[in-house]
Design an enzyme around this catalytic site. Structure first.
Site, PDB file in Angstrom:
ATOM      1  N   LYS A 242       0.825  -1.215   0.000  1.00 53.16           N
ATOM      2  CA  LYS A 242       0.000   0.000   0.000  1.00 53.16           C
ATOM      3  C   LYS A 242       0.865   1.273   0.000  1.00 53.16           C
ATOM      4  O   LYS A 242       2.060   1.224   0.308  1.00 53.16           O
ATOM      5  CB  LYS A 242      -0.921  -0.027   1.224  1.00 53.16           C
ATOM      6  CG  LYS A 242      -2.000  -1.115   1.151  1.00 53.16           C
ATOM      7  CD  LYS A 242      -2.923  -1.046   2.370  1.00 53.16           C
ATOM      8  CE  LYS A 242      -4.073  -2.018   2.255  1.00 53.16           C
ATOM      9  NZ  LYS A 242      -4.983  -1.917   3.427  1.00 53.16           N
TER      10      LYS A 242
ATOM     11  N   TYR B 201     -12.856  -2.666  -3.060  1.00 52.24           N
ATOM     12  CA  TYR B 201     -13.350  -2.468  -1.692  1.00 52.24           C
ATOM     13  C   TYR B 201     -14.878  -2.352  -1.657  1.00 52.24           C
ATOM     14  O   TYR B 201     -15.422  -1.639  -0.822  1.00 52.24           O
ATOM     15  CB  TYR B 201     -12.695  -1.227  -1.079  1.00 52.24           C
ATOM     16  CG  TYR B 201     -11.251  -1.444  -0.645  1.00 52.24           C
ATOM     17  CD1 TYR B 201     -10.877  -2.574   0.088  1.00 52.24           C
ATOM     18  CD2 TYR B 201     -10.260  -0.498  -0.930  1.00 52.24           C
ATOM     19  CE1 TYR B 201      -9.557  -2.779   0.496  1.00 52.24           C
ATOM     20  CE2 TYR B 201      -8.941  -0.694  -0.520  1.00 52.24           C
ATOM     21  CZ  TYR B 201      -8.600  -1.833   0.199  1.00 52.24           C
ATOM     22  OH  TYR B 201      -7.303  -2.028   0.614  1.00 52.24           O
TER      23      TYR B 201
ATOM     24  N   ASN C  88      -2.018   0.165   6.938  1.00 51.43           N
ATOM     25  CA  ASN C  88      -1.528  -1.119   7.464  1.00 51.43           C
ATOM     26  C   ASN C  88      -0.673  -1.876   6.431  1.00 51.43           C
ATOM     27  O   ASN C  88      -0.599  -3.092   6.437  1.00 51.43           O
ATOM     28  CB  ASN C  88      -2.698  -1.966   7.981  1.00 51.43           C
ATOM     29  CG  ASN C  88      -3.784  -2.154   6.944  1.00 51.43           C
ATOM     30  OD1 ASN C  88      -3.583  -1.825   5.770  1.00 51.43           O
ATOM     31  ND2 ASN C  88      -4.915  -2.689   7.342  1.00 51.43           N
TER      32      ASN C  88
ATOM     33  N   HIS D  27      -2.287  -5.251   1.476  1.00 51.68           N
ATOM     34  CA  HIS D  27      -3.574  -5.914   1.244  1.00 51.68           C
ATOM     35  C   HIS D  27      -3.279  -7.359   0.875  1.00 51.68           C
ATOM     36  O   HIS D  27      -2.314  -7.627   0.150  1.00 51.68           O
ATOM     37  CB  HIS D  27      -4.343  -5.272   0.085  1.00 51.68           C
ATOM     38  CG  HIS D  27      -5.462  -6.158  -0.403  1.00 51.68           C
ATOM     39  ND1 HIS D  27      -6.691  -6.201   0.220  1.00 51.68           N
ATOM     40  CD2 HIS D  27      -5.514  -7.086  -1.398  1.00 51.68           C
ATOM     41  CE1 HIS D  27      -7.454  -7.117  -0.381  1.00 51.68           C
ATOM     42  NE2 HIS D  27      -6.770  -7.675  -1.369  1.00 51.68           N
TER      43      HIS D  27
ATOM     44  N   GLU E 277      -9.727 -11.236  -7.504  1.00 50.99           N
ATOM     45  CA  GLU E 277      -8.813 -10.100  -7.365  1.00 50.99           C
ATOM     46  C   GLU E 277      -7.603 -10.236  -8.299  1.00 50.99           C
ATOM     47  O   GLU E 277      -7.164  -9.248  -8.898  1.00 50.99           O
ATOM     48  CB  GLU E 277      -8.357  -9.963  -5.906  1.00 50.99           C
ATOM     49  CG  GLU E 277      -9.508  -9.540  -4.998  1.00 50.99           C
ATOM     50  CD  GLU E 277      -9.101  -9.352  -3.537  1.00 50.99           C
ATOM     51  OE1 GLU E 277      -7.924  -9.579  -3.194  1.00 50.99           O
ATOM     52  OE2 GLU E 277      -9.978  -8.970  -2.744  1.00 50.99           O
TER      53      GLU E 277
HETATM   54  N1  UDP Z   1      -9.908   0.042   6.838  1.00 52.70           N
HETATM   55  C1  UDP Z   1      -9.986   1.281   7.434  1.00 52.70           C
HETATM   56  N2  UDP Z   1     -10.751   1.425   8.570  1.00 52.70           N
HETATM   57  C2  UDP Z   1     -11.427   0.377   9.111  1.00 52.70           C
HETATM   58  C3  UDP Z   1     -11.353  -0.879   8.488  1.00 52.70           C
HETATM   59  C4  UDP Z   1     -10.581  -1.027   7.350  1.00 52.70           C
HETATM   60  O1  UDP Z   1      -9.383   2.242   6.960  1.00 52.70           O
HETATM   61  O2  UDP Z   1     -12.104   0.552  10.154  1.00 52.70           O
HETATM   62  C5  UDP Z   1      -9.077  -0.110   5.629  1.00 52.70           C
HETATM   63  C6  UDP Z   1      -7.741  -0.809   5.915  1.00 52.70           C
HETATM   64  O3  UDP Z   1      -6.742  -0.244   5.080  1.00 52.70           O
HETATM   65  C7  UDP Z   1      -8.042  -2.226   5.537  1.00 52.70           C
HETATM   66  C8  UDP Z   1      -8.948  -2.026   4.318  1.00 52.70           C
HETATM   67  O4  UDP Z   1      -9.762  -0.906   4.682  1.00 52.70           O
HETATM   68  O5  UDP Z   1      -6.873  -2.967   5.260  1.00 52.70           O
HETATM   69  C9  UDP Z   1      -9.810  -3.195   3.946  1.00 52.70           C
HETATM   70  O6  UDP Z   1     -10.569  -3.584   5.054  1.00 52.70           O
HETATM   71  P1  UDP Z   1     -10.793  -5.128   5.372  1.00 52.70           P
HETATM   72  O7  UDP Z   1     -11.838  -5.200   6.466  1.00 52.70           O
HETATM   73  O8  UDP Z   1     -11.034  -5.876   4.116  1.00 52.70           O
HETATM   74  O9  UDP Z   1      -9.401  -5.542   6.054  1.00 52.70           O
HETATM   75  P2  UDP Z   1      -8.170  -6.402   5.497  1.00 52.70           P
HETATM   76  O10 UDP Z   1      -8.736  -7.526   4.688  1.00 52.70           O
HETATM   77  O11 UDP Z   1      -7.288  -5.475   4.702  1.00 52.70           O
HETATM   78  O12 UDP Z   1      -7.461  -6.881   6.737  1.00 52.70           O
HETATM   79 MG    MG Z   2     -10.051  -7.425   3.123  1.00 59.62          MG
END
Ligand code: UDP
Ligand code: MG
Length: 159
Positions: free
Chosen positions: A15, A55, A118, A121, A132
């Site tokens: 990212k 997303y 974080n 992805h 994806e």
């Molecule tokens: N994210 C965020 N706030 C939140 C939850 C998610 O900004 O409260 C962002 C974060 O970058 C995350 C991405 O949205 O990695 C996708 O969310 P997901 O729940 O799919 O988490 P992941 O699969 O990346 O762990």
């Molecule tokens: Mg996710």
């Protein structure tokens, strides 16, 4: 493209926060050291259309606009990694979403402190991984080759 056995594939994005912090090599190295096979890699700038699909499960969240802005703030490195049960293996390597409480030893646990920023992805299921991979890569951007180390990474009955 096959998506089963040692040819299971998953999408990883390095990212924008990781690009800015100079963590590309560190993150790629973690997947290499695990014994996974890199079958596609490119730098790309994401747009609203692609991010809307990627997303879509978060489209109704308050943070969706800022998430899209974050993901457009610099290019990302998109990669496809291949291996046996690679979707699960890569999710475990990445750690949970909220990086400051992610397991020590995981990429997020070791390298990040934020829920949003974080650093990586990773696809969350085999079904989503296939979607994806095909969303981010064309067939001719995915490579097939023999990795000599596979005979040491896997047992005979796993290959
Ligand atoms: N994210 C965020 N706030 C939140 C939850 C998610 O900004 O409260 C962002 C974060 O970058 C995350 C991405 O949205 O990695 C996708 O969310 P997901 O729940 O799919 O988490 P992941 O699969 O990346 O762990
Ligand atoms: Mg996710």
């Amino acid at each position: 493209m096959e998506f089963d056995g040692v040819r299971e594939k998953t999408l990883v994005l390095v990212k924008p926060d990781a690009i800015q912090r100079g963590l590309i090599g560190e993150i790629v190295g973690r997947f290499e050291r695990k014994g996974l096979k890199l079958v596609g890699i490119k730098m790309m700038s994401l747009d609203d259309e692609l991010l809307g699909k990627h997303y879509s499960h978060l489209a109704d969240k308050d943070f969706f606009p800022s998430l899209k802005n974050f993901m457009k703030s610099s290019p990302v490195i998109a990669m496809v990694w291949e291996g046996l049960e690679v979707v699960t293996a890569v999710r475990l390597l990445c750690g949970i979403t909220k990086a400051r409480t992610a397991e020590a030893g995981s990429i997020r646990g070791d390298l990040a402190m934020s829920v949003s920023c974080n650093v990586v992805h990773a696809s969350d299921s085999v079904e989503n991984a296939e979607k994806e991979v095909n969303r981010f890569f064309t067939e001719d951007e995915l490579h097939r080759y023999n990795k000599a180390e596979y005979e040491h990474v896997y047992a005979d009955d796993e290959r």
